[in-house]
Scaffold this motif. Sequence first.
Motif, PDB file in Angstrom:
ATOM      1  N   ASN A  18       0.986  -1.151  -0.001  1.00 18.37           N
ATOM      2  CA  ASN A  18       0.125   0.175   0.018  1.00 18.37           C
ATOM      3  C   ASN A  18       0.757   1.395  -0.017  1.00 18.37           C
ATOM      4  O   ASN A  18       0.693   2.191   1.025  1.00 18.37           O
ATOM      5  CB  ASN A  18      -1.054   0.118   1.153  1.00 18.37           C
ATOM      6  CG  ASN A  18      -2.237   0.968   1.061  1.00 18.37           C
ATOM      7  OD1 ASN A  18      -2.152   1.609  -0.063  1.00 18.37           O
ATOM      8  ND2 ASN A  18      -2.780   1.415   2.135  1.00 18.37           N
ATOM      9  N   MET A  19       1.761   1.236  -1.013  1.00 19.77           N
ATOM     10  CA  MET A  19       2.451   2.474  -1.055  1.00 19.77           C
ATOM     11  C   MET A  19       1.681   3.899  -1.388  1.00 19.77           C
ATOM     12  O   MET A  19       0.676   3.790  -2.101  1.00 19.77           O
ATOM     13  CB  MET A  19       3.615   2.333  -2.302  1.00 19.77           C
ATOM     14  CG  MET A  19       4.618   0.823  -2.231  1.00 19.77           C
ATOM     15  SD  MET A  19       5.570   0.901  -0.777  1.00 19.77           S
ATOM     16  CE  MET A  19       4.699  -0.141   0.490  1.00 19.77           C
ATOM     17  N   PHE A  20       2.129   4.838  -0.677  1.00 19.24           N
ATOM     18  CA  PHE A  20       1.290   6.188  -0.530  1.00 19.24           C
ATOM     19  C   PHE A  20       0.006   5.833  -0.222  1.00 19.24           C
ATOM     20  O   PHE A  20      -0.956   6.994  -0.400  1.00 19.24           O
ATOM     21  CB  PHE A  20       1.509   6.825  -2.191  1.00 19.24           C
ATOM     22  CG  PHE A  20       2.660   7.425  -2.435  1.00 19.24           C
ATOM     23  CD1 PHE A  20       2.437   8.742  -2.746  1.00 19.24           C
ATOM     24  CD2 PHE A  20       3.893   6.932  -2.046  1.00 19.24           C
ATOM     25  CE1 PHE A  20       3.891   9.504  -3.118  1.00 19.24           C
ATOM     26  CE2 PHE A  20       5.078   7.863  -2.160  1.00 19.24           C
ATOM     27  CZ  PHE A  20       4.941   9.244  -2.788  1.00 19.24           C
ATOM     28  N   TYR A  21      -0.448   4.872   0.189  1.00 25.62           N
ATOM     29  CA  TYR A  21      -1.955   4.657   0.589  1.00 25.62           C
ATOM     30  C   TYR A  21      -2.910   4.745  -0.462  1.00 25.62           C
ATOM     31  O   TYR A  21      -3.827   5.219  -0.250  1.00 25.62           O
ATOM     32  CB  TYR A  21      -2.203   5.482   2.101  1.00 25.62           C
ATOM     33  CG  TYR A  21      -1.273   5.052   2.916  1.00 25.62           C
ATOM     34  CD1 TYR A  21      -1.336   3.922   3.796  1.00 25.62           C
ATOM     35  CD2 TYR A  21      -0.022   6.017   3.286  1.00 25.62           C
ATOM     36  CE1 TYR A  21      -0.586   3.713   4.906  1.00 25.62           C
ATOM     37  CE2 TYR A  21       0.679   5.787   4.478  1.00 25.62           C
ATOM     38  CZ  TYR A  21       0.428   4.759   5.114  1.00 25.62           C
ATOM     39  OH  TYR A  21       1.472   4.342   6.198  1.00 25.62           O
ATOM     40  N   ILE A  22      -2.435   4.165  -1.617  1.00 22.56           N
ATOM     41  CA  ILE A  22      -3.372   4.696  -2.860  1.00 22.56           C
ATOM     42  C   ILE A  22      -3.600   3.297  -3.425  1.00 22.56           C
ATOM     43  O   ILE A  22      -4.110   3.389  -4.692  1.00 22.56           O
ATOM     44  CB  ILE A  22      -2.838   5.711  -3.576  1.00 22.56           C
ATOM     45  CG1 ILE A  22      -1.264   5.183  -4.309  1.00 22.56           C
ATOM     46  CG2 ILE A  22      -2.727   7.003  -3.108  1.00 22.56           C
ATOM     47  CD1 ILE A  22      -0.842   5.961  -5.573  1.00 22.56           C
ATOM     48  N   ASN A  23      -3.419   2.111  -2.760  1.00 22.74           N
ATOM     49  CA  ASN A  23      -3.871   0.853  -3.354  1.00 22.74           C
ATOM     50  C   ASN A  23      -5.400   0.544  -3.333  1.00 22.74           C
ATOM     51  O   ASN A  23      -5.742   0.553  -2.286  1.00 22.74           O
ATOM     52  CB  ASN A  23      -3.072  -0.431  -2.759  1.00 22.74           C
ATOM     53  CG  ASN A  23      -2.946  -1.683  -3.482  1.00 22.74           C
ATOM     54  OD1 ASN A  23      -4.034  -1.913  -4.139  1.00 22.74           O
ATOM     55  ND2 ASN A  23      -2.082  -2.440  -3.116  1.00 22.74           N
TER      56      ASN A  23
END
Length: 218
Positions: A159-164
């Motif tokens: 969930n990099m950058f919390y945008i997955n």
Amino acid sequence: MKAQRLNHVFFILGLALIASELWKQWCLTMTVNEGVYDWWYFPFQLCSLPMYLLPAFLRVKNQQMRTALLAFLMDYTLLGSIMVWADTSGLFYPLTALTLHSFLWHILLTVIGLLSGFAWRRETKRTGRDFFYATLLYGTGCLTAAFLNALLRGKGEMNMFYINPEVPVTQPFFRHLIPVIGQVPTIILYMLATVAGAGILHGLWGVKHSDITPQASA
């Protein structure tokens, strides 16, 4: 602090961040997860980017590029380091040393953001163009994060950058929007809110001292 001296300070801080991140990854893998790498902790979040950007200050000769880096650090990095205190649950780890590292990391990011802002005020003409380039850098980070989320999909939860879009949003306020507008619109709104928050910070940095200092009566 003069520009050349700040470049050296940022270079050293960048190396320190890299060294501490390597230590963190080793502890998480060998101590916490018993030799199994957890891709959730792969170091590519908004608050990880300074680790990659700071060493570049000693190499960057183009003034516009240097200004863009300063703008990114004083807008997006500072915003991230401030907003993390709205929900500190992600700062805690099974090992006390890792928790301490996490808290110190984000405190240091605040210092880096402030140093960058003061340097930007001193060295530049304080234009909105600098924010545009900083936002391009943020957008590049988002695209890279989306690529990593997709590329490493089978390796574990990413969930990099919390945008997955496959991982529920956990950010304060935004997580409550999912039942109302859905996952993907919530992520888009989250990214736009990040840009807006960074824009507000940029505007505050651009305020001249004379604009906020009461004028003496005649």
